[in-house]
Design a protein around this motif. Structure first.
Motif, PDB file in Angstrom:
ATOM      1  N   ALA A  21       0.835  -1.209   0.000  1.00  0.00           N
ATOM      2  CA  ALA A  21       0.000   0.000   0.000  1.00  0.00           C
ATOM      3  C   ALA A  21       0.867   1.255   0.000  1.00  0.00           C
ATOM      4  N   ARG A  22       1.917   1.246   0.779  1.00  0.00           N
ATOM      5  CA  ARG A  22       2.810   2.403   0.882  1.00  0.00           C
ATOM      6  C   ARG A  22       3.423   2.761  -0.462  1.00  0.00           C
ATOM      7  N   LEU A  23       3.682   1.747  -1.274  1.00  0.00           N
ATOM      8  CA  LEU A  23       4.335   1.965  -2.567  1.00  0.00           C
ATOM      9  C   LEU A  23       3.371   2.395  -3.677  1.00  0.00           C
ATOM     10  N   ALA A  24       2.086   2.468  -3.359  1.00  0.00           N
ATOM     11  CA  ALA A  24       1.086   2.818  -4.379  1.00  0.00           C
ATOM     12  C   ALA A  24       1.288   4.247  -4.871  1.00  0.00           C
ATOM     13  N   PRO A  25       0.971   4.480  -6.140  1.00  0.00           N
ATOM     14  CA  PRO A  25       1.050   5.851  -6.651  1.00  0.00           C
ATOM     15  C   PRO A  25      -0.092   6.694  -6.087  1.00  0.00           C
ATOM     16  N   SER A  26       0.115   8.002  -6.072  1.00  0.00           N
ATOM     17  CA  SER A  26      -0.928   8.927  -5.631  1.00  0.00           C
ATOM     18  C   SER A  26      -0.758  10.245  -6.377  1.00  0.00           C
ATOM     19  N   ALA A  27      -1.839  11.001  -6.450  1.00  0.00           N
ATOM     20  CA  ALA A  27      -1.810  12.280  -7.167  1.00  0.00           C
ATOM     21  C   ALA A  27      -0.734  13.187  -6.570  1.00  0.00           C
ATOM     22  N   CYS A  28       0.173  13.629  -7.411  1.00  0.00           N
ATOM     23  CA  CYS A  28       1.273  14.510  -7.002  1.00  0.00           C
ATOM     24  C   CYS A  28       2.066  13.935  -5.828  1.00  0.00           C
ATOM     25  N   ASN A  29       2.095  12.615  -5.730  1.00  0.00           N
ATOM     26  CA  ASN A  29       2.799  11.900  -4.664  1.00  0.00           C
ATOM     27  C   ASN A  29       2.357  12.349  -3.274  1.00  0.00           C
ATOM     28  N   SER A  30       1.077  12.681  -3.131  1.00  0.00           N
ATOM     29  CA  SER A  30       0.555  13.170  -1.847  1.00  0.00           C
ATOM     30  C   SER A  30       0.542  12.104  -0.758  1.00  0.00           C
ATOM     31  N   GLN A  31       0.310  10.841  -1.142  1.00  0.00           N
ATOM     32  CA  GLN A  31       0.239   9.742  -0.186  1.00  0.00           C
ATOM     33  C   GLN A  31      -0.711  10.095   0.975  1.00  0.00           C
ATOM     34  N   ALA A  86      -0.992  20.786  -4.776  1.00  0.00           N
ATOM     35  CA  ALA A  86      -1.197  20.609  -6.219  1.00  0.00           C
ATOM     36  C   ALA A  86      -2.329  19.615  -6.496  1.00  0.00           C
ATOM     37  N   ALA A  87      -2.389  18.535  -5.726  1.00  0.00           N
ATOM     38  CA  ALA A  87      -3.453  17.545  -5.921  1.00  0.00           C
ATOM     39  C   ALA A  87      -4.815  18.132  -5.546  1.00  0.00           C
ATOM     40  N   ARG A  88      -4.861  18.916  -4.470  1.00  0.00           N
ATOM     41  CA  ARG A  88      -6.129  19.549  -4.076  1.00  0.00           C
ATOM     42  C   ARG A  88      -6.580  20.564  -5.126  1.00  0.00           C
ATOM     43  N   LEU A  89      -5.641  21.376  -5.614  1.00  0.00           N
ATOM     44  CA  LEU A  89      -5.967  22.386  -6.619  1.00  0.00           C
ATOM     45  C   LEU A  89      -6.478  21.717  -7.896  1.00  0.00           C
ATOM     46  N   GLY A  90      -5.748  20.725  -8.382  1.00  0.00           N
ATOM     47  CA  GLY A  90      -6.171  19.998  -9.583  1.00  0.00           C
ATOM     48  C   GLY A  90      -7.511  19.320  -9.385  1.00  0.00           C
ATOM     49  N   GLY A  91      -7.702  18.744  -8.213  1.00  0.00           N
ATOM     50  CA  GLY A  91      -8.967  18.084  -7.905  1.00  0.00           C
ATOM     51  C   GLY A  91     -10.128  19.065  -7.878  1.00  0.00           C
ATOM     52  N   THR A  92      -9.903  20.237  -7.312  1.00  0.00           N
ATOM     53  CA  THR A  92     -10.944  21.269  -7.276  1.00  0.00           C
ATOM     54  C   THR A  92     -11.297  21.716  -8.690  1.00  0.00           C
ATOM     55  N   MET A  93     -10.291  21.928  -9.502  1.00  0.00           N
ATOM     56  CA  MET A  93     -10.530  22.380 -10.872  1.00  0.00           C
ATOM     57  C   MET A  93     -11.268  21.328 -11.698  1.00  0.00           C
ATOM     58  N   ARG A  94     -11.006  20.076 -11.433  1.00  0.00           N
ATOM     59  CA  ARG A  94     -11.639  18.984 -12.179  1.00  0.00           C
ATOM     60  C   ARG A  94     -12.881  18.431 -11.502  1.00  0.00           C
ATOM     61  N   GLY A  95     -13.131  18.805 -10.260  1.00  0.00           N
ATOM     62  CA  GLY A  95     -14.269  18.265  -9.525  1.00  0.00           C
ATOM     63  C   GLY A  95     -14.049  16.818  -9.118  1.00  0.00           C
ATOM     64  N   VAL A  96     -12.800  16.478  -8.790  1.00  0.00           N
ATOM     65  CA  VAL A  96     -12.425  15.108  -8.430  1.00  0.00           C
ATOM     66  C   VAL A  96     -11.717  15.131  -7.079  1.00  0.00           C
ATOM     67  N   GLN A  97     -12.107  14.252  -6.191  1.00  0.00           N
ATOM     68  CA  GLN A  97     -11.402  14.142  -4.917  1.00  0.00           C
ATOM     69  C   GLN A  97     -10.322  13.078  -5.078  1.00  0.00           C
ATOM     70  N   PHE A  98      -9.132  13.519  -5.467  1.00  0.00           N
ATOM     71  CA  PHE A  98      -8.043  12.593  -5.765  1.00  0.00           C
ATOM     72  C   PHE A  98      -7.665  11.726  -4.562  1.00  0.00           C
TER      73      PHE A  98
END
Length: 179
Positions: free
Chosen positions: A33-43, A91-103
């Motif tokens: 789980a720790r090694l999983a990718p995440s938006a902008c490496n937010s983890q 960056a992940a929050r900003l992108g998510g807000t702009m796209r309407g996606v909770q990354f």
């Protein structure tokens, strides 16, 4: 085992043997789980693991009683994991807000999938749980009231083997090539 075989083997186990799961095996799953990718490496995740019978009983009673009792089978799992959703990076929050996606939800989904696939490879069963008393779990774990737990996982040695066949839509039903 190949990845397609592993994907076919993983299923939602709802009956577990009482046998204790070694922390080394749990840690292998958490490492996946720790090694999983995440938006902008937010983890944006933390994993709270209950693996003693007394704590699992208390946590299970808090999580899966009353209107949440449809998941009461999880009270018998030798391991319960509460997955806390942490705040994503800017960056992940900003992108998510702009796209309407909770990354962060996508991110914990990927991490939990890594965990459950690793569990299947190790011969463990798992079940995702989204219907539970979140506030009671937060209290039982002694976490701050603002803590958000989007999912829990039950983990242990399954009583039954994986089904021979999964009930899934066909590839033709879900695939469309674009030309």
């Amino acid at each position: 085992m190949s990845f397609p075989e592993l994907a076919a083997r993983r299923y939602s186990a709802r009956k577990f043997r009482s046998e204790k799961v070694a922390r080394g095996l749990i840690d292998q799953c958490l490492e996946a789980a720790r090694l999983a990718p995440s938006a902008c490496n937010s983890q944006p995740w933390s994993f709270y693991v209950a693996d003693s019978p007394a704590i699992c009983e208390r946590l299970g009673a808090a999580a899966f009683s009353g209107i949440y009792s449809m998941n009461s089978f999880a009270r018998k799992a030798p391991v319960l994991i509460a997955v806390v959703t942490e705040r994503s990076g800017y960056a992940a929050r900003l992108g998510g807000t702009m796209r309407g996606v909770q990354f962060s939800l996508i991110d914990i989904g990927i991490a939990c999938d890594h965990l459950t696939l690793c569990a299947a490879e190790l011969g463990l069963g798992s079940c995702w749980l989204g219907w539970f008393n979140e506030r009671a779990v937060v209290r039982e774990l002694g976490l701050p009231a603002k803590t958000h737990i989007d999912t829990m996982l039950a983990l242990g040695y399954p009583e039954t083997p994986p089904p021979e066949r999964k009930n899934r839509r066909t590839l033709e039903e879900i695939r469309s090539y674009v030309s």
